[in-house]
Structures are given as C-alpha cells and as structure tokens.
Design a protein around this motif. Structure first.
Motif, PDB file in Angstrom:
ATOM      1  N   LEU A  51       0.836  -1.208   0.000  1.00 51.24           N
ATOM      2  CA  LEU A  51       0.000   0.000   0.000  1.00 51.24           C
ATOM      3  C   LEU A  51       0.872   1.259   0.000  1.00 51.24           C
ATOM      4  O   LEU A  51       0.583   2.228  -0.709  1.00 51.24           O
ATOM      5  N   GLU A  52       1.951   1.265   0.778  1.00 48.70           N
ATOM      6  CA  GLU A  52       2.862   2.417   0.805  1.00 48.70           C
ATOM      7  C   GLU A  52       3.455   2.672  -0.575  1.00 48.70           C
ATOM      8  O   GLU A  52       3.526   3.822  -1.030  1.00 48.70           O
ATOM      9  N   GLU A  53       3.871   1.597  -1.238  1.00 47.16           N
ATOM     10  CA  GLU A  53       4.443   1.731  -2.579  1.00 47.16           C
ATOM     11  C   GLU A  53       3.422   2.326  -3.550  1.00 47.16           C
ATOM     12  O   GLU A  53       3.735   3.224  -4.320  1.00 47.16           O
ATOM     13  N   LEU A  54       2.207   1.797  -3.489  1.00 45.14           N
ATOM     14  CA  LEU A  54       1.162   2.258  -4.406  1.00 45.14           C
ATOM     15  C   LEU A  54       0.760   3.705  -4.115  1.00 45.14           C
ATOM     16  O   LEU A  54       0.547   4.494  -5.047  1.00 45.14           O
ATOM     17  N   VAL A  55       0.665   4.063  -2.852  1.00 45.00           N
ATOM     18  CA  VAL A  55       0.336   5.447  -2.500  1.00 45.00           C
ATOM     19  C   VAL A  55       1.410   6.386  -3.037  1.00 45.00           C
ATOM     20  O   VAL A  55       1.118   7.411  -3.647  1.00 45.00           O
ATOM     21  N   MET A  56       2.664   6.032  -2.842  1.00 49.63           N
ATOM     22  CA  MET A  56       3.753   6.877  -3.332  1.00 49.63           C
ATOM     23  C   MET A  56       3.699   6.999  -4.852  1.00 49.63           C
ATOM     24  O   MET A  56       3.934   8.072  -5.403  1.00 49.63           O
ATOM     25  N   LYS A  57       3.387   5.905  -5.521  1.00 54.28           N
ATOM     26  CA  LYS A  57       3.312   5.897  -6.983  1.00 54.28           C
ATOM     27  C   LYS A  57       2.319   6.947  -7.496  1.00 54.28           C
ATOM     28  O   LYS A  57       2.549   7.578  -8.523  1.00 54.28           O
TER      29      LYS A  57
END
Length: 185
Positions: A51-57
C-alpha cells in the motif's frame, strides 16, 4: 471484516490506473491515513508495504520513478550477497547447532525514499538496502544470551560498523519489539 476491507483497498489500489487523477489522489490519501496504519497495527506488513508503494506511486510519481530506478539499478547484488554473506552465516549457524529461520529482503522503494527524506541522505548512504533477518528457535529463557552469542559469532567473521548497532533486546521498543540490528562489512 477489517481484513476484508484491507484486501479490498489493496485491490482498489492495484487497479487505480483506470481512474481519473483526482480520484487516484483521494483514494491514495485515504489509504495513507487510514489503511496503512491499520495494516501496520495488525501486523500485516506485506499489505502495508505494498500500500505504501502504491500510495507513493500516485501521490509522488516523480520521486517514485527516481527511487525505483535507483533500487532496480542496484538489484542483482543479491546473488553476490548470498555468496559472501548468507551462505557463510548459514554454515556458522549450522556448525554451531542452531535452529533458525534466515530471510533476506531488499528495502522497499517507499522505505528508501522515506529514509532519504527524513535523514537527508543520498541513496548511496542507505546501508540497509539489503537486510538479513535471523530468527532463532531457542527456549524463551535463553533468548537473550543466544542472540548475543550469534551476534558474536557473526561479527567474529564480518566486522560490524559500531555506529550501526541497535540493541532492542536489553531496551525493547515501546511496542514490545526485541531485536539486535547491526551493519557488517
């Protein structure tokens, strides 16, 4: 119910490309402030990390691409790491009769970016891009002493960086986390 909501949100984040930019930002912001802390609190670290990766993306796409390229460019060193670090450590532990689980990981893009931002360091100064975790299978009343024995065993072959040692066994974190962390050369 909470687990199902987290899984649903993860699926939504994975398919966010199909939505308008404004919707992407709204869903990402809600995910960052509600679902990521919830996943963390429940110990669902794989979901939290993704989720952190996707939010940053979606919220910081330029930095995401930049850090992603740096992480991807450094990949491939894992095999070298396995040969010069993982295999000898496995042998040491086996030779000393330890029962253990050994895992390794590459730091996530989000985690690299967060460290670069918070600590003001360049990507090249991230010493824990590759990390190894050793979980010992020992009786509870011998945990502390066995952890320090394994630490001594490893640092007898691989010199530690004294500035990169953290003892959360003698002084556990507030959430009860107990561990030894070190950086070896």
């Amino acid at each position: 119910v909470i687990f199902l909501k987290l899984c649903d949100r993860l699926h939504n984040m994975r398919t966010l490309d199909a939505m308008k930019d404004t919707k992407q930002l709204a869903i990402s912001s809600e995910t960052q402030y509600l679902y990521i802390p919830l996943a963390h609190r429940l110990g669902l670290y794989n979901i939290k990390t993704e989720l952190e990766e996707l939010v940053m993306k979606y919220t910081n796409p330029e930095k995401y691409r930049e850090v992603s390229q740096l992480v991807n460019a450094s990949l491939g060193k894992e095999e070298q790491l396995a040969q010069c670090l993982t295999e000898p450590i496995r042998k040491m532990l086996d030779d000393n009769g330890y029962r253990y689980t050994l895992t390794s990981r590459v730091k996530s893009i989000y985690s690299c970016w967060k460290k670069m931002e918070q600590k003001g360091v360049a990507f090249e100064e991230i010493f824990d891009l590759y990390a190894m975790r050793i979980i010992l299978d020992v009786p509870l009343n011998h945990e502390k002493e066995e952890c320090f024995k394994v630490y001594a065993l490893i640092t007898s072959k691989f010199p530690p960086n004294p500035e990169r040692f953290r003892d959360w066994i003698n002084t556990p974190k507030n959430n009860g986390y107990e561990s030894l962390h070190t950086t070896v050369m």
